[in-house]
Design an enzyme around this catalytic site. Structure first.
Site, PDB file in Angstrom:
ATOM      1  N   GLU A  92      10.022  -1.951  16.244  1.00  0.00           N
ATOM      2  CA  GLU A  92       8.962  -2.801  15.698  1.00  0.00           C
ATOM      3  C   GLU A  92       9.525  -3.623  14.543  1.00  0.00           C
ATOM      4  O   GLU A  92       8.796  -4.100  13.695  1.00  0.00           O
ATOM      5  CB  GLU A  92       7.717  -2.003  15.315  1.00  0.00           C
ATOM      6  N   CYS A 152       5.252   2.644  16.911  1.00  0.00           N
ATOM      7  CA  CYS A 152       6.223   3.752  16.978  1.00  0.00           C
ATOM      8  C   CYS A 152       6.267   4.433  18.340  1.00  0.00           C
ATOM      9  O   CYS A 152       7.252   5.108  18.659  1.00  0.00           O
ATOM     10  CB  CYS A 152       5.902   4.800  15.914  1.00  0.00           C
ATOM     11  N   HIS A 174       5.240  12.685  16.166  1.00  0.00           N
ATOM     12  CA  HIS A 174       5.638  11.473  15.438  1.00  0.00           C
ATOM     13  C   HIS A 174       5.445  11.780  13.952  1.00  0.00           C
ATOM     14  O   HIS A 174       4.371  12.254  13.555  1.00  0.00           O
ATOM     15  CB  HIS A 174       4.792  10.268  15.851  1.00  0.00           C
TER      16      HIS A 174
HETATM   17  N1  CAA Z   1       1.659  17.287  -6.035  1.00  0.00           N
HETATM   18  C1  CAA Z   1       1.436  17.631  -4.745  1.00  0.00           C
HETATM   19  N2  CAA Z   1       0.764  16.830  -3.870  1.00  0.00           N
HETATM   20  C2  CAA Z   1       0.331  15.637  -4.311  1.00  0.00           C
HETATM   21  C3  CAA Z   1       0.534  15.205  -5.640  1.00  0.00           C
HETATM   22  C4  CAA Z   1       1.227  16.095  -6.529  1.00  0.00           C
HETATM   23  N3  CAA Z   1       1.462  15.765  -7.792  1.00  0.00           N
HETATM   24  N4  CAA Z   1      -0.016  13.986  -5.784  1.00  0.00           N
HETATM   25  C5  CAA Z   1      -0.545  13.637  -4.584  1.00  0.00           C
HETATM   26  N5  CAA Z   1      -0.345  14.634  -3.696  1.00  0.00           N
HETATM   27  C6  CAA Z   1      -0.714  14.689  -2.286  1.00  0.00           C
HETATM   28  C7  CAA Z   1      -2.104  14.134  -2.016  1.00  0.00           C
HETATM   29  O1  CAA Z   1      -3.106  15.116  -2.185  1.00  0.00           O
HETATM   30  C8  CAA Z   1      -1.933  13.692  -0.570  1.00  0.00           C
HETATM   31  O2  CAA Z   1      -2.005  14.823   0.287  1.00  0.00           O
HETATM   32  P1  CAA Z   1      -3.244  14.986   1.315  1.00  0.00           P
HETATM   33  O3  CAA Z   1      -3.235  13.741   2.155  1.00  0.00           O
HETATM   34  O4  CAA Z   1      -2.898  16.208   2.075  1.00  0.00           O
HETATM   35  O5  CAA Z   1      -4.454  15.080   0.477  1.00  0.00           O
HETATM   36  C9  CAA Z   1      -0.501  13.207  -0.502  1.00  0.00           C
HETATM   37  O6  CAA Z   1       0.158  13.806  -1.609  1.00  0.00           O
HETATM   38  C10 CAA Z   1      -0.351  11.698  -0.604  1.00  0.00           C
HETATM   39  O7  CAA Z   1      -1.018  11.280  -1.764  1.00  0.00           O
HETATM   40  P2  CAA Z   1      -1.988  10.021  -1.705  1.00  0.00           P
HETATM   41  O8  CAA Z   1      -2.935  10.152  -0.540  1.00  0.00           O
HETATM   42  O9  CAA Z   1      -2.565   9.813  -3.048  1.00  0.00           O
HETATM   43  O10 CAA Z   1      -0.891   8.920  -1.391  1.00  0.00           O
HETATM   44  P3  CAA Z   1      -1.067   7.362  -1.245  1.00  0.00           P
HETATM   45  O11 CAA Z   1      -2.479   6.974  -1.088  1.00  0.00           O
HETATM   46  O12 CAA Z   1      -0.276   6.722  -2.330  1.00  0.00           O
HETATM   47  O13 CAA Z   1      -0.274   7.086   0.124  1.00  0.00           O
HETATM   48  C11 CAA Z   1      -0.412   6.902   2.507  1.00  0.00           C
HETATM   49  C12 CAA Z   1      -0.431   7.847   1.303  1.00  0.00           C
HETATM   50  C13 CAA Z   1      -1.756   6.146   2.546  1.00  0.00           C
HETATM   51  C14 CAA Z   1      -0.244   7.715   3.770  1.00  0.00           C
HETATM   52  C15 CAA Z   1       0.736   5.875   2.339  1.00  0.00           C
HETATM   53  O14 CAA Z   1       1.963   6.547   2.258  1.00  0.00           O
HETATM   54  C16 CAA Z   1       0.807   4.863   3.477  1.00  0.00           C
HETATM   55  O15 CAA Z   1       0.066   3.894   3.509  1.00  0.00           O
HETATM   56  N6  CAA Z   1       1.751   5.057   4.417  1.00  0.00           N
HETATM   57  C17 CAA Z   1       1.958   4.142   5.541  1.00  0.00           C
HETATM   58  C18 CAA Z   1       1.001   4.389   6.673  1.00  0.00           C
HETATM   59  C19 CAA Z   1       1.254   5.714   7.339  1.00  0.00           C
HETATM   60  O16 CAA Z   1       2.360   6.244   7.337  1.00  0.00           O
HETATM   61  N7  CAA Z   1       0.224   6.250   7.998  1.00  0.00           N
HETATM   62  C20 CAA Z   1       0.370   7.463   8.767  1.00  0.00           C
HETATM   63  C21 CAA Z   1      -0.402   7.398  10.077  1.00  0.00           C
HETATM   64  S1  CAA Z   1      -0.019   5.894  10.950  1.00  0.00           S
HETATM   65  C22 CAA Z   1       1.494   6.200  11.723  1.00  0.00           C
HETATM   66  O17 CAA Z   1       1.904   7.310  11.864  1.00  0.00           O
HETATM   67  C23 CAA Z   1       2.293   5.022  12.213  1.00  0.00           C
HETATM   68  C24 CAA Z   1       3.453   4.804  11.314  1.00  0.00           C
HETATM   69  O18 CAA Z   1       4.540   5.349  11.553  1.00  0.00           O
HETATM   70  C25 CAA Z   1       3.304   3.916  10.170  1.00  0.00           C
END
Ligand code: CAA
Length: 445
Positions: A83, A120, A244
Site C-alpha cells: 500500500e 494490509c 494482522h
Molecule cells: N502505560 C500503559 N498503557 C498506556 C499508557 C501508559 N502510560 N498510556 C496509554 N496506554 C494505553 C492506552 O490505554 C491504550 O490501550 P487500550 O487501547 O488497551 O486502552 C494504548 O496505550 C494506546 O493509547 P491511546 O489509545 O491513548 O493511543 P493513541 O490514541 O495515541 O493512538 C491509535 C492509538 C489510535 C491506535 C493510533 O496508534 C493509530 O491511529 N494507529 C494507526 C491506526 C491503526 O493502527 N489502527 C489499528 C486497526 S486498523 C489496521 O489494523 C490496519 C493498519 O494496519 C493500519
C-alpha cells in the site's frame, strides 16, 4: 488433493530503527509505557536513504532465491502486495524482477507479474492468488514469489506515528512446501468502510479509534464465515493464531474477543462458569445497551482468568515478538506474526509438524480473512536459515532529529537529500530517477 503452501520465507527490515521508549516518547512528552505496554511496541524500522519498497522486496527475494537455489525460470509468477506504491500503472513486481535480473543469467520474461491492493490484507490475497494458480494446475511445475513490502509512514504528529515501520516479507509458494500448507476453507468479513485510506496521497487519512472497531467487527464476521465452512473453532485446535498486527495492543483486543467466541458452549465455558459466570446471551437482555454492558464486564473478568492468560501466553504472545521490534509492516505484518510463531516453536523445541495455525488477516477499508494452515516438518530448517534477528540487531539507532530527516527523505512531496547512516553491502539500492521519472536500482557488491 495437492498440498500447496509456503515453501520458504525471507524478511528484509529497513536498516534504521527508532526506539519508541528512549527516543520517541521523551520528544512527545509521553510515558514510555504508553508505547511499550499500551501499544506493545519497542522499536520501529525505517528505510535508510538508499532503501525503499523495491529494494527491501528485491533483497528479501534475492536472499530467498539464493538460499533455495532458485533460478528465474523456476518462478512463474511474481506478485507484490503493497500500500506504499509510487506508480499507478507500472507494478512494483516489474521493478523487483528488473533488480533480480541484474544478478541472474536468466530472466522473468515468462513470469506473470502483478500488484495487489487492499490495504494490509493484500499480502494474504497475493498468497491466495499464488496458491489458487498452483491448485488450478497452471504453474507448469514452477513456484510463485509473493512479496509483501511497505514503508508504513504517517503524517508527523498523527497518533499513528508511533506504529510506523518498514520492511518486506518474501514467500515462495509451491506444491509440497516445507513450511505450511493452506486450508481451502476460508472466511471473509468485508464492508465498505472509511477508517483508513490514502486517496491518491502517500500518508493515510486515519480515524484511529474507529479503525480499531472496524478491525474487530470484520474479524468477528470473518471468523463466523470461516466456521460456516470449516466447522466450529476451539482454542485447542490451533497451536498459534497469527493476527494482522498493526501493533501488539490491537491483537490483545482481538484475541480476547476470539477466545470468548471460541469457548462459547464448550467445556471451557462450563469450567469457567463457577469463576466468572457463563457468557451473557442476547436473549436474556431487554436492550442492546444492557447486553453490551454485561459483555464488557464479562470480558474484563475473562481477561483475568488463568484459562485465558495461559492460552494467550501460548497461542498469541509468541506471534508478536518480531512486530514489537519493527512496527507495522502493513501487508507483511500477518506474515511476520506467522514467522514469529514458527521461530518460537523452533527455539523452544515445540513439536509443531502436523499442527495447525489459524491465520487472521486484515486490511482497512475493510476486510478480514481467516484460514487455517498445517505446519510442515521442514519448518524448523527454514526458520533456522532466516536471519531476521541478526537484521533487527544490526539496525542503526536514530536520534529524533535523524528520524525527522529520514521521514522527510521518504516523503514523496519533498525532495530532500540525506547521507545514508549505513553502508550497503551486497544488496540492491535505489539509485535515482531516470528520464521518464522511473526509479532506478543497482546491485552494490
Ligand atoms: N502505560 C500503559 N498503557 C498506556 C499508557 C501508559 N502510560 N498510556 C496509554 N496506554 C494505553 C492506552 O490505554 C491504550 O490501550 P487500550 O487501547 O488497551 O486502552 C494504548 O496505550 C494506546 O493509547 P491511546 O489509545 O491513548 O493511543 P493513541 O490514541 O495515541 O493512538 C491509535 C492509538 C489510535 C491506535 C493510533 O496508534 C493509530 O491511529 N494507529 C494507526 C491506526 C491503526 O493502527 N489502527 C489499528 C486497526 S486498523 C489496521 O489494523 C490496519 C493498519 O494496519 C493500519
Amino acid at each position: 488433493m495437492t498440498a500447496v503452501g509456503i515453501d520458504a520465507i525471507e524478511v528484509r527490515t529497513g536498516r534504521l530503527q527508532l526506539d519508541l521508549a528512549e527516543t520517541f516518547a521523551p520528544e512527545k512528552g509521553d510515558d514510555p509505557e504508553k508505547y511499550t505496554k499500551g501499544l506493545g511496541l519497542h522499536r520501529s524500522s525505517f528505510p535508510d536513504a538508499y532503501e525503499d519498497i523495491v529494494t527491501m522486496g528485491a533483497n528479501a527475494a534475492h536472499r530467498l532465491m539464493e538460499r533455495k537455489g532458485l533460478e528465474p525460470e523456476d518462478i512463474g509468477r511474481i506478485d507484490v502486495a503493497t500500500e506504499s506504491a509510487f506508480d499507478n500503472s507500472k507494478p512494483v513486481s516489474t521493478y523487483v524482477a528488473g533488480c533480480l535480473e541484474q544478478v541472474y543469467d536468466g530472466d522473468f520474461h515468462h513470469a506473470n507479474k502483478g500488484e495487489r491492493k487492499f490495504a494490509c490484507i493484500a499480502g494474504t490475497q497475493s498468497l491466495d492468488d499464488a496458491v489458487n494458480w498452483i491448485l488450478a494446475g497452471r504453474n507448469r511445475g514452477r513456484g510463485a514469489l509473493v512479496i509483501a513490502t511497505d514503508t508504513a509512514l504517517y503524517t508527523r504528529g498523527d497518533p499513528g506515528e508511533a506504529t510506523q515501520g518498514a520492511g518486506a516479507v518474501a514467500m515462495y509458494i509451491t506444491e509440497d512446501p516445507d513450511v505450511v500448507t493452506l486450508s481451502t476453507e476460508q472466511g471473509y468479513g468485508s464492508a465498505d468502510e472509511t477508517d483508513f485510506l490514502k486517496p491518491n496521497q502517500q500518508f493515510p487519512s486515519v480515524d484511529g479509534k474507529r479503525s480499531i472497531q472496524v478491525y474487530l467487527s470484520r474479524m468477528r464476521e470473518a471468523l463466523t464465515d470461516f466456521e460456516s465452512v470449516a466447522g466450529s473453532t476451539h482454542p485447542d485446535d490451533y497451536e498459534y493464531i497469527p493476527f494482522h498486527t498493526p501493533y501488539p495492543g490491537m491483537v490483545r483486543k482481538a484475541a480476547l474477543l476470539g477466545f470468548r467466541h471460541m469457548i462459547r458452549n464448550t467445556e471451557i465455558e462450563d469450567e469457567l462458569a463457577s469463576e466468572i459466570g457463563r457468557q451473557p446471551r442476547r436473549e436474556d437482555f431487554d436492550s442492546r445497551e444492557e447486553f453490551d454492558d454485561a459483555i464488557r464486564d464479562h470480558m474484563d473478568d475473562l481477561k483475568e482468568t488463568d484459562a485465558y492468560r495461559e492460552w494467550y501466553a501460548d497461542a498469541i504472545e509468541p506471534t508478536l515478538s518480531i512486530s514489537s521490534q519493527v512496527g507495522n509492516w502493513y501487508t507483511g505484518s500477518v506474515h511476520l506474526a506467522r514467522l514469529s510463531a514458527l521461530k518460537h516453536a523452533a527455539e523452544n523445541d515445540v513439536d509443531l509438524a502436523g499442527k495447525k495455525l489459524l491465520v487472521a488477516s486484515y486490511g482497512s477499508g475493510a476486510q478480514a480473512e481467516f484460514h487455517a494452515e498445517t505446519v510442515q516438518a521442514g519448518f524448523r530448517d527454514e526458520v533456522a536459515a532466516c536471519n531476521v534477528d541478526e537484521q533487527i540487531d544490526a539496525r542503526y539507532d536514530l536520534t529524533f532529529g535523524e528520524y525527522e530527516d529520514v521521514h522527510d527523505r521518504h516523503n514523496h512531496e519533498k525532495s530532500s537529500e540525506l547521507e545514508p547512516f549505513t553502508q550497503p553491502d551486497a544488496e540492491f539500492v535505489f539509485d535515482g530517477w531516470g528520464p521518464m521519472n522511473e526509479r532506478k536500482y543497482t546491485y552494490v557488491e
